[in-house]
Design a protein around this motif. Sequence first.
Motif, short mmCIF file in Angstrom:
data_model
loop_
_atom_site.label_atom_id
_atom_site.label_comp_id
_atom_site.label_asym_id
_atom_site.label_seq_id
_atom_site.Cartn_x
_atom_site.Cartn_y
_atom_site.Cartn_z
N LYS B 118 -27.27 -8.86 -30.24
CA LYS B 118 -26.44 -8.30 -31.31
C LYS B 118 -26.61 -6.78 -31.39
CE LYS B 118 -25.53 -9.05 -36.28
NZ LYS B 118 -26.01 -7.67 -36.62
N ARG B 119 -27.86 -6.33 -31.36
CA ARG B 119 -28.15 -4.90 -31.47
C ARG B 119 -27.59 -4.14 -30.26
NH1 ARG B 119 -28.64 -0.42 -34.08
NH2 ARG B 119 -30.13 1.06 -33.21
N VAL B 120 -27.66 -4.75 -29.10
CA VAL B 120 -27.16 -4.12 -27.86
C VAL B 120 -25.65 -3.92 -27.96
CG1 VAL B 120 -26.79 -4.47 -25.38
CG2 VAL B 120 -29.03 -4.92 -26.40
N GLU B 121 -24.96 -4.95 -28.44
CA GLU B 121 -23.49 -4.83 -28.56
C GLU B 121 -23.12 -3.75 -29.56
OE1 GLU B 121 -21.58 -6.14 -26.36
OE2 GLU B 121 -23.36 -7.15 -25.57
N GLU B 122 -23.89 -3.67 -30.66
CA GLU B 122 -23.64 -2.61 -31.65
C GLU B 122 -23.74 -1.21 -31.00
OE1 GLU B 122 -26.00 -4.74 -35.30
OE2 GLU B 122 -26.54 -2.65 -34.84
N CYS B 123 -24.78 -1.02 -30.19
CA CYS B 123 -25.01 0.30 -29.59
C CYS B 123 -23.96 0.62 -28.54
CB CYS B 123 -26.41 0.37 -29.00
SG CYS B 123 -27.69 0.50 -30.26
N LEU B 124 -23.58 -0.38 -27.74
CA LEU B 124 -22.52 -0.14 -26.74
C LEU B 124 -21.21 0.22 -27.43
CD1 LEU B 124 -23.12 -2.90 -24.02
CD2 LEU B 124 -23.15 -0.43 -23.65
N ALA B 125 -20.91 -0.49 -28.53
CA ALA B 125 -19.66 -0.20 -29.26
C ALA B 125 -19.74 1.18 -29.88
CB ALA B 125 -19.44 -1.27 -30.33
N ALA B 126 -20.92 1.54 -30.39
CA ALA B 126 -21.09 2.84 -31.08
C ALA B 126 -20.82 4.01 -30.13
CB ALA B 126 -22.49 2.95 -31.67
N VAL B 127 -21.07 3.82 -28.82
CA VAL B 127 -20.83 4.92 -27.87
C VAL B 127 -19.49 4.75 -27.14
CG1 VAL B 127 -23.28 5.46 -27.55
CG2 VAL B 127 -22.14 3.84 -26.00
N GLY B 128 -18.67 3.80 -27.63
CA GLY B 128 -17.32 3.65 -27.07
C GLY B 128 -17.25 2.84 -25.79
N LEU B 129 -18.24 2.00 -25.52
CA LEU B 129 -18.24 1.24 -24.26
C LEU B 129 -18.35 -0.25 -24.51
CD1 LEU B 129 -20.52 3.58 -22.12
CD2 LEU B 129 -18.05 3.31 -21.92
N ALA B 130 -17.73 -0.73 -25.60
CA ALA B 130 -17.84 -2.14 -25.97
C ALA B 130 -17.42 -3.06 -24.82
CB ALA B 130 -16.98 -2.42 -27.20
N ASN B 131 -16.41 -2.66 -24.05
CA ASN B 131 -15.91 -3.60 -23.03
C ASN B 131 -16.41 -3.27 -21.63
OD1 ASN B 131 -14.59 -1.24 -22.85
ND2 ASN B 131 -12.55 -2.11 -22.59
N ARG B 132 -17.48 -2.46 -21.53
CA ARG B 132 -17.97 -2.12 -20.19
C ARG B 132 -19.37 -2.64 -19.94
NH1 ARG B 132 -14.94 1.72 -17.60
NH2 ARG B 132 -15.84 0.72 -15.77
N GLY B 133 -19.85 -3.52 -20.80
CA GLY B 133 -21.23 -3.98 -20.70
C GLY B 133 -21.58 -4.64 -19.37
N GLU B 134 -20.59 -5.23 -18.70
CA GLU B 134 -20.85 -5.96 -17.45
C GLU B 134 -20.88 -5.07 -16.22
OE1 GLU B 134 -22.27 -8.83 -18.66
OE2 GLU B 134 -21.89 -8.99 -16.51
N HIS B 135 -20.49 -3.79 -16.40
CA HIS B 135 -20.43 -2.90 -15.23
C HIS B 135 -21.78 -2.25 -14.96
CE1 HIS B 135 -16.05 -3.26 -15.92
NE2 HIS B 135 -16.01 -3.15 -14.62
N ARG B 136 -22.05 -2.00 -13.68
CA ARG B 136 -23.27 -1.30 -13.30
C ARG B 136 -23.04 0.21 -13.33
NH1 ARG B 136 -26.05 -5.51 -11.65
NH2 ARG B 136 -24.66 -7.21 -11.07
#
Lengths: 224, 224
Positions: B118-136
């Motif tokens: 949950k915390r990881v998704e919050e941080c990815l969304a906060a920096v504008g990368l909510a939909n890029r979590g699967e990319h290297r």
Amino acid sequence: MVRLEGVSKVYQRGASIIRAVQGVSLEVAKGELLAIMGPSGSGKSTLLNLIGGLDRPTQGDVVIDGHSTRGFAEADWTQLRRERIGVVFQFFNLLPGLTARENVALPLLLRGEADPEKRVEECLAAVGLANRGEHRPSELSGGEQQRVAVARALVHQPALLLADEPTGNLDSKVGREIIHLIKTLARQGGQTVILATHSRSVAEEADRIVLMRDGSVDGEGVRA
Amino acid sequence: MVRLEGVSKVYQRGASIIRAVQGVSLEVAKGELLAIMGPSGSGKSTLLNLIGGLDRPTQGDVVIDGHSTRGFAEADWTQLRRERIGVVFQFFNLLPGLTARENVALPLLLRGEADPEKRVEECLAAVGLANRGEHRPSELSGGEQQRVAVARALVHQPALLLADEPTGNLDSKVGREIIHLIKTLARQGGQTVILATHSRSVAEEADRIVLMRDGSVDGEGVRA
Ligand SMILES: Nc1ncnc2c1ncn2[C@@H]1O[C@H](COP(=O)(O)OP(=O)(O)OP(=O)(O)O)[C@@H](O)[C@H]1O
Ligand SMILES: Nc1ncnc2c1ncn2[C@@H]1O[C@H](COP(=O)(O)OP(=O)(O)OP(=O)(O)O)[C@@H](O)[C@H]1O
Ligand SMILES: [Mg+2]
Ligand SMILES: [Mg+2]
């Protein structure tokens, strides 16, 4: 010098499709200095990589000096880069095991030049690193590494310079010096320069500025 | 929070001596946001590395939360970083074999947290990368990689954030968003932030600006 004809680059990963570059058509005249600006992720690096043959377009054609590169093999691009194209990568790609001097000499050694020393020292001095030639990339600051990368891209006086954020790790004073160096050498040698930047003051040094957004460019751009 | 007492760092290589940091004394209060500006090669990254225990001073002492680190072993610094310090490196140091999501989760996993999602998704969304979590990292642009590095440094809500040019690869709009994110989180959590930057507009977001030149700082700095 460079003509792009409907160039696209699409990355596919399972269900997700990323359109990094979409139908870009652009012409850059010999001796012109073109700046590309655009938000993070808008396709600037991808476009520069396509122009330098570091990546292949999904569609469209990259025409260099009137020759289509559509049928180019890896070896054709390597030869073209070695003889006519210099690249400053966004994250430098310096060889960690070599000294700054050896990194800068590499493009000349690859062309079989026996005595690169004099030209190498000139380029190191031109970027303000005359006394750091013996240090390896890990012993240099971020901005110093970037300046080594710029010197390496200029050392063989390429007809086309592709520079991806060449001043991104520099303070504004040193950044201005580096852009003026690139501009002066380009004017003297009739070189064509295409650079990507987030800095307004760098872009204003160019002849023309094009904006990228979501992989496409806004027409022919504006006079800088 | 942080007190530097006559901190120096000298590199010696044969006959050449490089004084990267020279006799720096500085105090940064809890909850303060300090910006360090200075020319390329002036010692900013070296100073941040010394404060985070990523390098050892040649002389002087780094005091964190009132405790001297002079006698610290590697394991002591590792524990302190894991629990109280977040670092955004100038060139990110993302792990290339992990996805963006895994890179961001790492500080939490190292602390033994079982459910970081949950915390990881919050941080990815906060920096504008909510939909890029699967990319290297190699599938992300320069600026996107930088934002992953920022998210990773913030995910475990460290008491001290050390950020080395956190917006260097971002356009001014996204850069502003990232600095406001850092500032908002710091205010909410009472975090101390020390950041190095070449950008005047970023430095002006800080409480205080210190200038470095040739390894030394100009006194206590100025109110931003
Ligand atoms: N291992 C090393 N050996 C020798 N010199 C070094 C080493 N590491 C850093 N230096 C030198 O120390 C000086 C300070 O480097 P530092 O990386 O702290 O600068 P900086 O202010 O972060 O610069 P930039 O804005 O270019 O990132 C530089 O001149 C650099 O070349
Ligand atoms: N191998 C890849 N797989 C998937 N997507 C990719 C890949 N390489 C790049 N991309 C995506 O293509 C888009 C364009 O990337 P590019 O690196 O060209 O942007 P940029 O304009 O240079 O950004 P920045 O200013 O942040 O460096 C980005 O959204 C990026 O995530
Ligand atoms: Mg880029
Ligand atoms: Mg630095």
